[in-house]
Design a protein around this motif. Structure first.
Motif, PDB file in Angstrom:
ATOM      1  N   ASP A 156      -2.628  -9.848   9.406  1.00  0.00           N
ATOM      2  CA  ASP A 156      -2.245  -8.651   8.651  1.00  0.00           C
ATOM      3  C   ASP A 156      -2.995  -7.442   9.207  1.00  0.00           C
ATOM      4  O   ASP A 156      -3.941  -6.951   8.590  1.00  0.00           O
ATOM      5  CB  ASP A 156      -2.559  -8.866   7.163  1.00  0.00           C
ATOM      6  N   SER A 158      -2.260  -4.445   9.193  1.00  0.00           N
ATOM      7  CA  SER A 158      -2.106  -3.229   8.387  1.00  0.00           C
ATOM      8  C   SER A 158      -3.310  -2.963   7.483  1.00  0.00           C
ATOM      9  O   SER A 158      -3.586  -1.820   7.141  1.00  0.00           O
ATOM     10  CB  SER A 158      -0.828  -3.326   7.542  1.00  0.00           C
ATOM     11  N   HIS A 159      -4.054  -4.016   7.131  1.00  0.00           N
ATOM     12  CA  HIS A 159      -5.153  -3.813   6.186  1.00  0.00           C
ATOM     13  C   HIS A 159      -6.276  -2.959   6.766  1.00  0.00           C
ATOM     14  O   HIS A 159      -7.103  -2.428   6.013  1.00  0.00           O
ATOM     15  CB  HIS A 159      -5.711  -5.163   5.722  1.00  0.00           C
ATOM     16  N   SER A 161      -6.280  -0.060   7.851  1.00  0.00           N
ATOM     17  CA  SER A 161      -6.224   1.344   7.422  1.00  0.00           C
ATOM     18  C   SER A 161      -7.024   1.590   6.161  1.00  0.00           C
ATOM     19  O   SER A 161      -7.580   2.686   5.972  1.00  0.00           O
ATOM     20  CB  SER A 161      -4.767   1.762   7.196  1.00  0.00           C
ATOM     21  N   CYS A 173      -1.810   2.875  12.117  1.00  0.00           N
ATOM     22  CA  CYS A 173      -1.896   1.510  11.587  1.00  0.00           C
ATOM     23  C   CYS A 173      -1.174   1.358  10.253  1.00  0.00           C
ATOM     24  O   CYS A 173      -0.849   0.252   9.851  1.00  0.00           O
ATOM     25  CB  CYS A 173      -3.366   1.115  11.416  1.00  0.00           C
ATOM     26  N   GLU A 174      -0.937   2.478   9.577  1.00  0.00           N
ATOM     27  CA  GLU A 174      -0.333   2.388   8.245  1.00  0.00           C
ATOM     28  C   GLU A 174       1.169   2.118   8.298  1.00  0.00           C
ATOM     29  O   GLU A 174       1.706   1.423   7.439  1.00  0.00           O
ATOM     30  CB  GLU A 174      -0.600   3.680   7.463  1.00  0.00           C
ATOM     31  N   GLU A 175       1.859   2.665   9.299  1.00  0.00           N
ATOM     32  CA  GLU A 175       3.320   2.645   9.257  1.00  0.00           C
ATOM     33  C   GLU A 175       3.988   1.937  10.433  1.00  0.00           C
ATOM     34  O   GLU A 175       5.156   1.564  10.330  1.00  0.00           O
ATOM     35  CB  GLU A 175       3.849   4.088   9.181  1.00  0.00           C
ATOM     36  N   ILE A 320       4.743  -6.637   4.779  1.00  0.00           N
ATOM     37  CA  ILE A 320       3.594  -6.827   5.667  1.00  0.00           C
ATOM     38  C   ILE A 320       3.065  -8.261   5.631  1.00  0.00           C
ATOM     39  O   ILE A 320       2.248  -8.642   6.470  1.00  0.00           O
ATOM     40  CB  ILE A 320       2.441  -5.862   5.298  1.00  0.00           C
TER      41      ILE A 320
END
Length: 350
Positions: A156, A158-159, A161, A173-175, A320
């Motif tokens: 994961d 995305s975490h 951010s 990293c967010e989108e 995600i």
């Protein structure tokens, strides 16, 4: 609950295994680990069959372990060689011996059928010992959570951010969406982010100025061995299928999780990099920064375990979670197959 006959787990760092008897726990099993006089690692069931006193409370006699209660003695194979006060050794006076191998300054242990303990199944560490690559590491992390929460976290990206704003994070990293790759040996998630600032931790390390193209590549091999690749090129030079330029920064991060029990995990980690291989200051800088980031993960994952244990509703899943969910489903099937008796039909209970 655990996959036993697929791969080797890390028992400990090689330098931590000595002539001192020491107890470790893996998959809820207590194990005594030590070295022979010749330096070979040994792992035995940590319970004398007489009254179940841990053998780690006994003493070494040469390469054999003497129980600290009544002196029963066991060799490296787990066979009892002496019962004080009687000449006949009971057939059940033996303990389990676990196959162990030392490689990459790690002692690896096989938790399944010893007949299936093939050393070629030990995870390959690329660039280990290569003098053109630097190395850094840090202390073993003890997590109060199930090991699958850690594999979730490592699939994961995305975490970062929200958990690692001062180290690994950047706005992209967010989108930026993730590509998910299902492999025979695990699951990988990855993404290229183009023309972005270099993330804070890496700014002193990349050998070029200005914005970058960045690859985040996270793969977890079944059941709990992760390889994370960080790639930074000058902006406009990176991307899938492109040859990497000479001034590319590469870092391979190895994250090796050993399930202690249902609620605890031991986490071994180290990084290899293609810059400043002999620079102790760079290694210290990386170890400090990465340990700080991993401590952030530890706080989150320990709290998640508590939250799940006390939850009154089921957790929801998001887009995600695609990588972690696929990994768990595949691992569940492997564990079920491993626990299905030969010739049986249907799915084995976990």
């Amino acid at each position: 609950m655990y996959l036993r006959n697929h791969t080797w787990y890390v028992a400990d760092w090689g330098h931590a295994v000595t002539r001192e008897l020491r107890q470790i726990e893996i998959m809820g099993e207590k194990i005594v680990i030590y070295r022979t006089e010749a330096g070979d690692p040994v792992a035995l069931e940590d319970a004398c069959p007489h009254r179940k006193l841990p053998l780690s409370m006994g003493r070494l006699k040469g390469d054999q372990v003497e129980c600290g209660y009544h002196g029963l003695t066991f060799d490296c194979s787990g066979a009892c060689t002496r019962v004080p006060g009687q000449s006949l050794i009971p057939a059940k006076a033996r303990v389990r011996s676990y196959p162990v191998e030392q490689r990459y300054d790690l002692v690896w242990i096989w938790m399944g059928d010893p007949a299936l303990a093939d050393p070629d199944k030990i995870l390959k560490i690329e660039h280990w010992g290569d003098p053109s690559w630097g190395f850094n590491t840090g202390p073993v992390m003890e997590l109060d959570c199930n090991y699958l929460l850690v594999t979730d976290n490592l699939l994961d990206p995305s975490h970062v951010s929200w958990v690692h704003p001062g180290s690994f994070a950047q706005a992209a990293c967010e989108e930026t969406p993730l590509d998910i790759d299902i492999r025979d040996d695990g699951v990988a998630v990855s993404r290229w982010m183009h023309d972005v600032e270099v993330a804070p931790l890496y700014q002193p390390l990349v050998p070029f100025a200005g914005n970058c193209d960045r690859l985040q590549h996270y793969e977890v091999r079944f059941p709990s061995l992760a390889v994370i690749k960080a790639v930074f090129t000058p902006a406009g030079k990176g991307g899938r299928g492109k040859a990497l330029p000479d001034d590319t920064f590469l870092m391979d991060s190895y994250n090796l999780m050993t399930p202690v029990n249902e609620r605890q995990t031991r986490y071994y980690w180290f990084q290899l990099r293609n810059v400043k291989p002999d620079c102790a200051e760079t290694s210290a800088f990386m170890s400090k920064g990465i340990k700080a980031a991993f401590d952030e993960d530890k706080a989150i994952l320990n709290a998640v375990q508590k939250g799940l244990d006390s939850a009154t509703t089921r957790p929801i899943d998001l887009a995600i979670d695609g990588g972690p969910l696929r990994f768990r489903r595949l691992l569940d099937k492997m564990i079920a197959a491993e626990n299905t008796p030969p010739g049986a039909t249907g799915q084995a209970a976990e």
